[in-house]
Design an enzyme around this catalytic site. Structure first.
Site, PDB file in Angstrom:
ATOM      1  N   ARG A  36       0.829  -1.221   0.000  1.00  0.00           N
ATOM      2  CA  ARG A  36       0.000   0.000   0.000  1.00  0.00           C
ATOM      3  C   ARG A  36       0.855   1.259   0.000  1.00  0.00           C
ATOM      4  NH1 ARG A  36      -5.363  -1.344   3.692  1.00  0.00           N
ATOM      5  NH2 ARG A  36      -6.457  -2.255   1.941  1.00  0.00           N
ATOM      6  N   LYS A 196     -18.862 -18.133   1.317  1.00  0.00           N
ATOM      7  CA  LYS A 196     -20.319 -18.142   1.458  1.00  0.00           C
ATOM      8  C   LYS A 196     -21.049 -17.307   0.410  1.00  0.00           C
ATOM      9  CE  LYS A 196     -20.433 -18.810   6.423  1.00  0.00           C
ATOM     10  NZ  LYS A 196     -20.759 -18.208   7.705  1.00  0.00           N
ATOM     11  N   GLY A 353      -9.536  -9.050  -0.547  1.00  0.00           N
ATOM     12  CA  GLY A 353      -8.891  -9.861   0.499  1.00  0.00           C
ATOM     13  C   GLY A 353      -8.160 -11.105   0.060  1.00  0.00           C
ATOM     14  N   GLY A 376     -12.679  -4.186   0.933  1.00  0.00           N
ATOM     15  CA  GLY A 376     -14.105  -3.847   0.991  1.00  0.00           C
ATOM     16  C   GLY A 376     -14.551  -2.944  -0.147  1.00  0.00           C
TER      17      GLY A 376
HETATM   18  P1  AMP Z   1     -14.090 -15.173   0.981  1.00  0.00           P
HETATM   19  O1  AMP Z   1     -13.512 -14.304   2.051  1.00  0.00           O
HETATM   20  O2  AMP Z   1     -15.568 -15.251   0.989  1.00  0.00           O
HETATM   21  O3  AMP Z   1     -13.514 -14.850  -0.387  1.00  0.00           O
HETATM   22  O4  AMP Z   1     -13.672 -16.644   1.335  1.00  0.00           O
HETATM   23  C1  AMP Z   1     -12.341 -17.079   1.335  1.00  0.00           C
HETATM   24  C2  AMP Z   1     -12.269 -18.343   2.126  1.00  0.00           C
HETATM   25  O5  AMP Z   1     -13.100 -19.317   1.537  1.00  0.00           O
HETATM   26  C3  AMP Z   1     -10.893 -18.940   2.197  1.00  0.00           C
HETATM   27  O6  AMP Z   1     -10.465 -18.905   3.530  1.00  0.00           O
HETATM   28  C4  AMP Z   1     -11.075 -20.361   1.704  1.00  0.00           C
HETATM   29  O7  AMP Z   1     -10.392 -21.312   2.479  1.00  0.00           O
HETATM   30  C5  AMP Z   1     -12.568 -20.568   1.854  1.00  0.00           C
HETATM   31  N1  AMP Z   1     -13.040 -21.633   0.970  1.00  0.00           N
HETATM   32  C6  AMP Z   1     -12.956 -21.674  -0.357  1.00  0.00           C
HETATM   33  N2  AMP Z   1     -13.478 -22.813  -0.830  1.00  0.00           N
HETATM   34  C7  AMP Z   1     -13.924 -23.522   0.223  1.00  0.00           C
HETATM   35  C8  AMP Z   1     -14.568 -24.774   0.382  1.00  0.00           C
HETATM   36  N3  AMP Z   1     -14.864 -25.536  -0.671  1.00  0.00           N
HETATM   37  N4  AMP Z   1     -14.885 -25.182   1.630  1.00  0.00           N
HETATM   38  C9  AMP Z   1     -14.576 -24.393   2.685  1.00  0.00           C
HETATM   39  N5  AMP Z   1     -13.973 -23.197   2.602  1.00  0.00           N
HETATM   40  C10 AMP Z   1     -13.635 -22.767   1.382  1.00  0.00           C
END
Ligand code: AMP
Length: 401
Positions: A36, A196, A353, A376
Protein backbone atom coordinates in the site's frame (compact mmCIF):
# COMPACT_ATOMS: atom_id res chain seq x y z
CA UNK A 1 -17.56 8.51 -13.78
CA UNK A 2 -16.37 12.09 -13.82
CA UNK A 3 -13.53 13.22 -11.57
CA UNK A 4 -10.56 15.55 -11.84
CA UNK A 5 -7.09 14.08 -12.06
CA UNK A 6 -4.27 15.48 -9.98
CA UNK A 7 -2.51 16.41 -13.23
CA UNK A 8 -5.16 19.13 -13.73
CA UNK A 9 -4.32 20.81 -10.41
CA UNK A 10 -1.83 23.61 -9.76
CA UNK A 11 0.13 22.20 -6.86
CA UNK A 12 3.38 24.18 -6.70
CA UNK A 13 3.68 25.94 -3.36
CA UNK A 14 0.21 24.69 -2.41
CA UNK A 15 -0.81 22.82 0.73
CA UNK A 16 -2.15 19.49 -0.52
CA UNK A 17 -4.27 17.56 1.96
CA UNK A 18 -3.96 14.00 0.73
CA UNK A 19 -6.00 11.03 2.00
CA UNK A 20 -3.97 7.85 1.81
CA UNK A 21 -4.53 4.36 3.20
CA UNK A 22 -1.67 3.49 5.54
CA UNK A 23 -3.65 0.77 7.25
CA UNK A 24 -0.86 -1.69 6.52
CA UNK A 25 -0.33 -5.13 8.09
CA UNK A 26 2.10 -5.09 11.01
CA UNK A 27 3.76 -7.52 13.35
CA UNK A 28 5.21 -6.20 16.58
CA UNK A 29 5.31 -2.66 15.23
CA UNK A 30 6.97 -3.68 11.95
CA UNK A 31 5.25 -3.31 8.60
CA UNK A 32 5.05 -6.81 7.09
CA UNK A 33 3.80 -5.77 3.64
CA UNK A 34 4.60 -2.35 2.16
CA UNK A 35 2.44 -2.75 -0.98
CA UNK A 36 0.00 0.00 0.00
CA UNK A 37 2.86 2.39 0.78
CA UNK A 38 4.75 1.56 -2.41
CA UNK A 39 1.68 2.10 -4.57
CA UNK A 40 1.43 5.69 -3.30
CA UNK A 41 4.93 6.58 -4.47
CA UNK A 42 3.99 7.90 -7.95
CA UNK A 43 1.60 10.48 -6.46
CA UNK A 44 4.06 11.43 -3.73
CA UNK A 45 6.94 11.77 -6.21
CA UNK A 46 4.81 13.95 -8.48
CA UNK A 47 3.80 16.27 -5.64
CA UNK A 48 7.33 16.57 -4.24
CA UNK A 49 8.81 17.16 -7.71
CA UNK A 50 6.23 19.90 -8.25
CA UNK A 51 7.13 21.55 -4.93
CA UNK A 52 3.79 20.95 -3.23
CA UNK A 53 3.50 20.78 0.56
CA UNK A 54 2.06 17.36 1.17
CA UNK A 55 -0.08 16.77 4.28
CA UNK A 56 -1.03 13.12 4.70
CA UNK A 57 -4.24 11.92 6.34
CA UNK A 58 -4.83 8.25 7.08
CA UNK A 59 -6.43 5.83 9.49
CA UNK A 60 -4.66 2.93 11.09
CA UNK A 61 -6.71 0.14 12.65
CA UNK A 62 -9.95 0.71 14.49
CA UNK A 63 -9.11 2.79 17.57
CA UNK A 64 -11.83 3.88 19.95
CA UNK A 65 -10.55 7.40 20.61
CA UNK A 66 -6.87 8.20 21.22
CA UNK A 67 -4.88 5.03 21.82
CA UNK A 68 -1.09 4.75 21.52
CA UNK A 69 -1.19 1.29 19.93
CA UNK A 70 -2.89 2.84 16.91
CA UNK A 71 -0.54 5.83 16.62
CA UNK A 72 0.81 6.40 13.13
CA UNK A 73 4.09 7.85 14.41
CA UNK A 74 6.04 4.65 13.64
CA UNK A 75 5.03 5.01 9.99
CA UNK A 76 6.92 8.28 9.35
CA UNK A 77 10.36 6.58 9.18
CA UNK A 78 8.88 3.73 7.10
CA UNK A 79 7.47 6.22 4.57
CA UNK A 80 10.77 8.11 4.57
CA UNK A 81 12.57 4.92 3.64
CA UNK A 82 10.08 3.55 1.11
CA UNK A 83 9.56 6.83 -0.71
CA UNK A 84 13.13 8.17 -0.34
CA UNK A 85 11.74 11.53 0.82
CA UNK A 86 11.84 12.76 4.44
CA UNK A 87 8.45 12.55 6.17
CA UNK A 88 7.80 14.44 9.42
CA UNK A 89 5.02 13.73 11.90
CA UNK A 90 2.48 15.73 13.93
CA UNK A 91 0.68 14.25 16.92
CA UNK A 92 -2.79 15.41 15.91
CA UNK A 93 -4.59 15.75 12.58
CA UNK A 94 -6.49 18.95 13.46
CA UNK A 95 -6.18 21.94 15.80
CA UNK A 96 -3.08 23.87 16.90
CA UNK A 97 -0.69 20.91 16.69
CA UNK A 98 -1.56 20.17 13.07
CA UNK A 99 -1.74 23.84 12.07
CA UNK A 100 1.64 24.68 13.64
CA UNK A 101 3.33 21.72 11.92
CA UNK A 102 1.70 22.73 8.66
CA UNK A 103 2.85 26.35 8.99
CA UNK A 104 6.46 25.19 9.31
CA UNK A 105 6.37 23.31 6.00
CA UNK A 106 8.38 24.35 2.97
CA UNK A 107 7.82 23.50 -0.68
CA UNK A 108 8.40 19.77 -1.30
CA UNK A 109 7.94 18.81 2.38
CA UNK A 110 5.81 15.87 3.49
CA UNK A 111 3.98 15.85 6.81
CA UNK A 112 2.15 12.82 8.19
CA UNK A 113 -0.63 13.62 10.65
CA UNK A 114 -1.81 11.38 13.48
CA UNK A 115 -4.57 8.79 12.95
CA UNK A 116 -7.77 10.54 11.84
CA UNK A 117 -9.79 7.93 13.75
CA UNK A 118 -8.49 9.28 17.08
CA UNK A 119 -11.38 11.71 16.59
CA UNK A 120 -14.83 10.07 16.67
CA UNK A 121 -16.06 12.84 14.34
CA UNK A 122 -14.07 11.21 11.52
CA UNK A 123 -16.30 8.16 11.17
CA UNK A 124 -19.43 10.28 11.77
CA UNK A 125 -18.42 12.42 8.80
CA UNK A 126 -18.89 15.43 11.06
CA UNK A 127 -19.04 18.60 9.01
CA UNK A 128 -17.15 20.82 11.48
CA UNK A 129 -14.36 18.23 11.66
CA UNK A 130 -14.22 17.95 7.87
CA UNK A 131 -13.90 21.76 7.71
CA UNK A 132 -11.01 21.63 10.18
CA UNK A 133 -9.23 19.13 7.94
CA UNK A 134 -9.96 21.30 4.93
CA UNK A 135 -8.46 24.37 6.66
CA UNK A 136 -5.07 22.68 6.47
CA UNK A 137 -5.01 22.67 2.69
CA UNK A 138 -5.50 24.55 -0.55
CA UNK A 139 -6.55 21.42 -2.40
CA UNK A 140 -7.60 17.87 -1.50
CA UNK A 141 -6.27 14.73 -3.16
CA UNK A 142 -7.82 11.34 -2.48
CA UNK A 143 -5.48 8.44 -3.19
CA UNK A 144 -7.20 5.96 -0.89
CA UNK A 145 -9.50 3.92 -3.12
CA UNK A 146 -9.41 1.18 -0.48
CA UNK A 147 -11.15 3.54 1.99
CA UNK A 148 -13.52 5.03 -0.59
CA UNK A 149 -16.49 2.86 0.44
CA UNK A 150 -16.60 4.79 3.73
CA UNK A 151 -18.36 8.16 3.96
CA UNK A 152 -15.99 9.57 6.55
CA UNK A 153 -14.76 13.14 7.06
CA UNK A 154 -11.33 12.50 5.52
CA UNK A 155 -12.66 10.42 2.62
CA UNK A 156 -15.87 12.28 1.78
CA UNK A 157 -16.68 15.31 3.94
CA UNK A 158 -13.49 17.24 3.26
CA UNK A 159 -14.10 17.09 -0.52
CA UNK A 160 -17.03 19.46 -0.07
CA UNK A 161 -14.74 22.25 1.13
CA UNK A 162 -11.73 22.07 -1.17
CA UNK A 163 -11.02 21.64 -4.87
CA UNK A 164 -10.71 17.84 -5.02
CA UNK A 165 -8.71 15.50 -7.20
CA UNK A 166 -8.05 11.80 -7.62
CA UNK A 167 -4.45 10.77 -6.93
CA UNK A 168 -2.70 8.48 -9.40
CA UNK A 169 -3.42 5.28 -7.45
CA UNK A 170 -7.11 6.17 -7.18
CA UNK A 171 -7.16 6.99 -10.89
CA UNK A 172 -5.43 3.73 -11.77
CA UNK A 173 -7.95 1.73 -9.69
CA UNK A 174 -10.93 3.53 -11.22
CA UNK A 175 -9.62 3.07 -14.75
CA UNK A 176 -9.03 -0.64 -14.12
CA UNK A 177 -12.49 -1.12 -12.65
CA UNK A 178 -14.06 0.71 -15.55
CA UNK A 179 -12.17 -1.56 -17.92
CA UNK A 180 -13.60 -4.63 -16.19
CA UNK A 181 -17.22 -3.74 -15.51
CA UNK A 182 -17.95 -0.14 -16.50
CA UNK A 183 -17.17 -0.35 -20.17
CA UNK A 184 -15.67 -3.79 -20.82
CA UNK A 185 -14.83 -5.57 -24.04
CA UNK A 186 -17.18 -8.58 -24.30
CA UNK A 187 -17.55 -11.41 -23.60
CA UNK A 188 -16.91 -10.73 -19.91
CA UNK A 189 -16.36 -13.51 -17.38
CA UNK A 190 -16.54 -13.16 -13.62
CA UNK A 191 -14.88 -15.77 -11.45
CA UNK A 192 -16.34 -15.77 -7.95
CA UNK A 193 -15.20 -18.09 -5.21
CA UNK A 194 -14.86 -17.89 -1.47
CA UNK A 195 -16.71 -19.26 1.46
CA UNK A 196 -20.32 -18.14 1.46
CA UNK A 197 -23.12 -17.02 -0.83
CA UNK A 198 -24.61 -14.93 1.98
CA UNK A 199 -21.63 -12.54 2.11
CA UNK A 200 -21.62 -12.12 -1.68
CA UNK A 201 -25.33 -11.95 -2.49
CA UNK A 202 -25.30 -8.35 -3.70
CA UNK A 203 -22.18 -9.04 -5.70
CA UNK A 204 -23.68 -12.09 -7.45
CA UNK A 205 -26.95 -10.28 -8.13
CA UNK A 206 -25.09 -7.39 -9.73
CA UNK A 207 -22.68 -9.54 -11.73
CA UNK A 208 -25.33 -11.67 -13.43
CA UNK A 209 -26.74 -8.50 -14.95
CA UNK A 210 -23.32 -7.36 -16.22
CA UNK A 211 -21.28 -10.36 -17.32
CA UNK A 212 -21.69 -13.08 -19.93
CA UNK A 213 -20.20 -15.90 -17.88
CA UNK A 214 -20.19 -16.41 -14.11
CA UNK A 215 -17.78 -19.09 -12.89
CA UNK A 216 -18.56 -20.24 -9.35
CA UNK A 217 -16.24 -22.14 -7.06
CA UNK A 218 -15.33 -22.41 -3.39
CA UNK A 219 -17.79 -23.05 -0.60
CA UNK A 220 -20.47 -21.01 -2.34
CA UNK A 221 -20.63 -23.52 -5.21
CA UNK A 222 -21.80 -26.12 -2.64
CA UNK A 223 -24.73 -23.88 -1.79
CA UNK A 224 -25.66 -23.77 -5.48
CA UNK A 225 -25.39 -27.57 -5.73
CA UNK A 226 -27.53 -28.02 -2.62
CA UNK A 227 -30.17 -25.66 -4.04
CA UNK A 228 -30.44 -28.17 -6.90
CA UNK A 229 -30.97 -31.05 -4.46
CA UNK A 230 -27.46 -32.39 -4.98
CA UNK A 231 -26.22 -33.79 -1.63
CA UNK A 232 -22.97 -32.10 -0.56
CA UNK A 233 -22.13 -34.25 2.49
CA UNK A 234 -20.25 -32.34 5.19
CA UNK A 235 -19.32 -29.48 2.82
CA UNK A 236 -19.59 -25.85 3.85
CA UNK A 237 -23.09 -25.02 2.64
CA UNK A 238 -25.90 -22.56 3.37
CA UNK A 239 -29.16 -24.47 2.90
CA UNK A 240 -31.29 -21.42 3.71
CA UNK A 241 -29.86 -19.62 0.68
CA UNK A 242 -31.65 -21.89 -1.81
CA UNK A 243 -34.29 -19.32 -2.69
CA UNK A 244 -31.63 -16.66 -3.26
CA UNK A 245 -29.73 -19.04 -5.50
CA UNK A 246 -32.83 -19.55 -7.64
CA UNK A 247 -33.33 -15.78 -7.85
CA UNK A 248 -29.74 -15.31 -8.98
CA UNK A 249 -30.16 -18.04 -11.57
CA UNK A 250 -33.34 -16.59 -13.02
CA UNK A 251 -31.75 -13.11 -13.18
CA UNK A 252 -28.81 -14.71 -14.99
CA UNK A 253 -31.11 -16.44 -17.48
CA UNK A 254 -32.91 -13.16 -18.15
CA UNK A 255 -29.59 -11.43 -18.85
CA UNK A 256 -28.06 -14.20 -20.95
CA UNK A 257 -25.42 -14.88 -18.34
CA UNK A 258 -24.19 -18.46 -18.24
CA UNK A 259 -23.44 -19.77 -14.75
CA UNK A 260 -20.74 -22.42 -14.61
CA UNK A 261 -20.80 -24.49 -11.40
CA UNK A 262 -18.51 -27.45 -10.69
CA UNK A 263 -19.42 -30.90 -11.98
CA UNK A 264 -16.52 -32.57 -10.21
CA UNK A 265 -14.90 -31.74 -6.88
CA UNK A 266 -12.02 -32.74 -4.62
CA UNK A 267 -13.37 -34.03 -1.31
CA UNK A 268 -11.90 -34.99 2.07
CA UNK A 269 -13.27 -36.04 5.44
CA UNK A 270 -11.62 -33.14 7.28
CA UNK A 271 -10.61 -29.51 6.70
CA UNK A 272 -6.91 -30.13 7.22
CA UNK A 273 -3.65 -29.76 5.30
CA UNK A 274 -2.83 -32.90 3.32
CA UNK A 275 -6.05 -34.62 4.38
CA UNK A 276 -6.68 -37.84 2.45
CA UNK A 277 -8.76 -36.80 -0.57
CA UNK A 278 -10.51 -38.15 -3.62
CA UNK A 279 -12.00 -36.59 -6.73
CA UNK A 280 -15.60 -37.37 -7.56
CA UNK A 281 -18.53 -36.15 -9.62
CA UNK A 282 -20.82 -33.74 -7.79
CA UNK A 283 -23.55 -36.40 -7.72
CA UNK A 284 -21.25 -38.74 -5.77
CA UNK A 285 -20.05 -36.67 -2.79
CA UNK A 286 -20.01 -39.15 0.13
CA UNK A 287 -22.05 -38.12 3.19
CA UNK A 288 -18.82 -38.32 5.24
CA UNK A 289 -16.85 -35.95 2.97
CA UNK A 290 -16.63 -32.24 2.23
CA UNK A 291 -15.85 -30.56 -1.09
CA UNK A 292 -12.70 -28.48 -0.64
CA UNK A 293 -11.73 -27.72 -4.22
CA UNK A 294 -13.07 -27.71 -7.75
CA UNK A 295 -12.16 -30.90 -9.66
CA UNK A 296 -9.83 -31.17 -12.70
CA UNK A 297 -12.59 -31.71 -15.29
CA UNK A 298 -14.36 -28.56 -14.17
CA UNK A 299 -11.04 -26.70 -14.22
CA UNK A 300 -10.62 -27.69 -17.88
CA UNK A 301 -14.15 -26.54 -18.63
CA UNK A 302 -13.42 -23.19 -16.92
CA UNK A 303 -10.17 -22.82 -18.87
CA UNK A 304 -11.93 -23.48 -22.19
CA UNK A 305 -14.72 -21.05 -21.37
CA UNK A 306 -12.23 -18.32 -20.37
CA UNK A 307 -10.40 -18.67 -23.68
CA UNK A 308 -13.46 -17.26 -25.43
CA UNK A 309 -13.58 -14.17 -23.20
CA UNK A 310 -12.04 -10.74 -23.63
CA UNK A 311 -12.40 -9.51 -20.05
CA UNK A 312 -12.07 -11.42 -16.77
CA UNK A 313 -12.86 -10.16 -13.30
CA UNK A 314 -12.02 -12.31 -10.27
CA UNK A 315 -12.91 -12.33 -6.60
CA UNK A 316 -12.50 -15.25 -4.21
CA UNK A 317 -10.51 -18.49 -4.29
CA UNK A 318 -12.00 -21.56 -5.98
CA UNK A 319 -11.11 -23.82 -3.06
CA UNK A 320 -9.69 -23.89 0.46
CA UNK A 321 -6.42 -22.60 -0.99
CA UNK A 322 -4.68 -22.14 2.37
CA UNK A 323 -4.48 -25.89 2.96
CA UNK A 324 -2.62 -28.06 0.46
CA UNK A 325 -3.52 -29.61 -1.91
CA UNK A 326 -6.82 -27.71 -2.15
CA UNK A 327 -5.19 -24.77 -3.90
CA UNK A 328 -4.88 -26.64 -7.20
CA UNK A 329 -7.94 -25.30 -9.03
CA UNK A 330 -7.24 -21.72 -7.94
CA UNK A 331 -3.64 -21.97 -9.16
CA UNK A 332 -4.55 -23.68 -12.45
CA UNK A 333 -7.18 -21.07 -13.28
CA UNK A 334 -4.84 -18.24 -12.18
CA UNK A 335 -2.26 -19.61 -14.62
CA UNK A 336 -4.80 -19.60 -17.43
CA UNK A 337 -5.89 -16.04 -16.67
CA UNK A 338 -2.25 -15.04 -16.56
CA UNK A 339 -1.39 -16.72 -19.91
CA UNK A 340 -4.41 -15.19 -21.63
CA UNK A 341 -3.49 -11.77 -20.23
CA UNK A 342 0.16 -12.04 -21.20
CA UNK A 343 -0.82 -13.16 -24.70
CA UNK A 344 -2.90 -9.99 -25.03
CA UNK A 345 -6.14 -11.96 -25.38
CA UNK A 346 -7.89 -10.70 -22.25
CA UNK A 347 -7.86 -7.83 -19.78
CA UNK A 348 -7.98 -9.22 -16.25
CA UNK A 349 -8.79 -7.50 -12.98
CA UNK A 350 -8.77 -9.17 -9.57
CA UNK A 351 -9.24 -7.97 -6.03
CA UNK A 352 -10.67 -8.44 -2.57
CA UNK A 353 -8.89 -9.86 0.50
CA UNK A 354 -8.18 -13.54 -0.03
CA UNK A 355 -8.03 -13.20 -3.79
CA UNK A 356 -4.80 -11.26 -3.62
CA UNK A 357 -3.34 -13.78 -1.15
CA UNK A 358 -4.34 -16.64 -3.50
CA UNK A 359 -2.81 -14.89 -6.51
CA UNK A 360 0.34 -14.19 -4.53
CA UNK A 361 0.58 -17.88 -3.75
CA UNK A 362 0.20 -18.65 -7.44
CA UNK A 363 2.85 -15.94 -8.12
CA UNK A 364 0.44 -14.32 -10.56
CA UNK A 365 -0.07 -10.87 -9.03
CA UNK A 366 2.17 -9.17 -11.60
CA UNK A 367 0.77 -11.16 -14.51
CA UNK A 368 -2.77 -9.81 -14.50
CA UNK A 369 -3.80 -6.49 -16.04
CA UNK A 370 -4.65 -5.11 -12.61
CA UNK A 371 -4.80 -6.45 -9.07
CA UNK A 372 -6.58 -4.12 -6.69
CA UNK A 373 -5.06 -3.59 -3.25
CA UNK A 374 -8.51 -2.65 -1.91
CA UNK A 375 -10.67 -5.15 -0.03
CA UNK A 376 -14.11 -3.85 0.99
CA UNK A 377 -14.11 -1.04 -1.57
CA UNK A 378 -13.40 -3.50 -4.41
CA UNK A 379 -16.27 -5.73 -3.25
CA UNK A 380 -18.71 -2.85 -2.92
CA UNK A 381 -17.78 -1.70 -6.36
CA UNK A 382 -18.39 -5.25 -7.68
CA UNK A 383 -21.76 -5.04 -5.96
CA UNK A 384 -22.55 -2.05 -8.17
CA UNK A 385 -22.64 0.40 -5.27
CA UNK A 386 -21.59 4.02 -5.53
CA UNK A 387 -18.48 4.61 -3.40
CA UNK A 388 -18.87 7.81 -1.34
CA UNK A 389 -15.16 8.69 -1.56
CA UNK A 390 -15.28 8.46 -5.35
CA UNK A 391 -18.66 10.16 -5.69
CA UNK A 392 -17.34 13.08 -3.59
CA UNK A 393 -14.60 13.65 -6.15
CA UNK A 394 -17.17 14.10 -8.88
CA UNK A 395 -19.28 16.61 -6.99
CA UNK A 396 -16.42 18.18 -5.01
CA UNK A 397 -15.92 21.92 -4.82
CA UNK A 398 -13.93 22.20 -8.05
CA UNK A 399 -16.67 20.39 -10.00
CA UNK A 400 -19.40 22.71 -8.69
CA UNK A 401 -17.48 25.89 -9.56
P1 AMP B 1 -14.09 -15.17 0.98
O1 AMP B 1 -13.51 -14.30 2.05
O2 AMP B 1 -15.57 -15.25 0.99
O3 AMP B 1 -13.51 -14.85 -0.39
O4 AMP B 1 -13.67 -16.64 1.33
C1 AMP B 1 -12.34 -17.08 1.34
C2 AMP B 1 -12.27 -18.34 2.13
O5 AMP B 1 -13.10 -19.32 1.54
C3 AMP B 1 -10.89 -18.94 2.20
O6 AMP B 1 -10.46 -18.91 3.53
C4 AMP B 1 -11.07 -20.36 1.70
O7 AMP B 1 -10.39 -21.31 2.48
C5 AMP B 1 -12.57 -20.57 1.85
N1 AMP B 1 -13.04 -21.63 0.97
C6 AMP B 1 -12.96 -21.67 -0.36
N2 AMP B 1 -13.48 -22.81 -0.83
C7 AMP B 1 -13.92 -23.52 0.22
C8 AMP B 1 -14.57 -24.77 0.38
N3 AMP B 1 -14.86 -25.54 -0.67
N4 AMP B 1 -14.88 -25.18 1.63
C9 AMP B 1 -14.58 -24.39 2.68
N5 AMP B 1 -13.97 -23.20 2.60
C10 AMP B 1 -13.64 -22.77 1.38
Amino acid sequence: MKFSSLREAHVTGKYVVMRVDLNVPTDNGHVTDTTRIDRLKPTIDYLVEHDARVILLSHFGRPKGVSPEFSQKFLAPVLTQQWAHPVSFATDCVGDVAMTARNHMKDGDILLLENVRFHPQEEKNDEAFAKQLAQLGDIYVNDAFSAAHRAHASTEGVAHFLPSYAGFLMEEELNALNLALGNPTRPVAAIVGGAKVSTKLDLLQNLVTKVDLLVLGGGMANTFLHAHDIPVGKSLCEPDMAEQVHKIESAAAKNNCRILIPHDVVVATEFKANAAHITCGVGDIPATHMALDVGPETVREIQTALENCKTIIWNGPLGAFEIPPFQNATIAVAQTVSHLTQAGKVKSVAGGGDTVAALEMAQMVDELTYVSSAGGAFLEWMEGKSLPGVAALSHGKNQAN
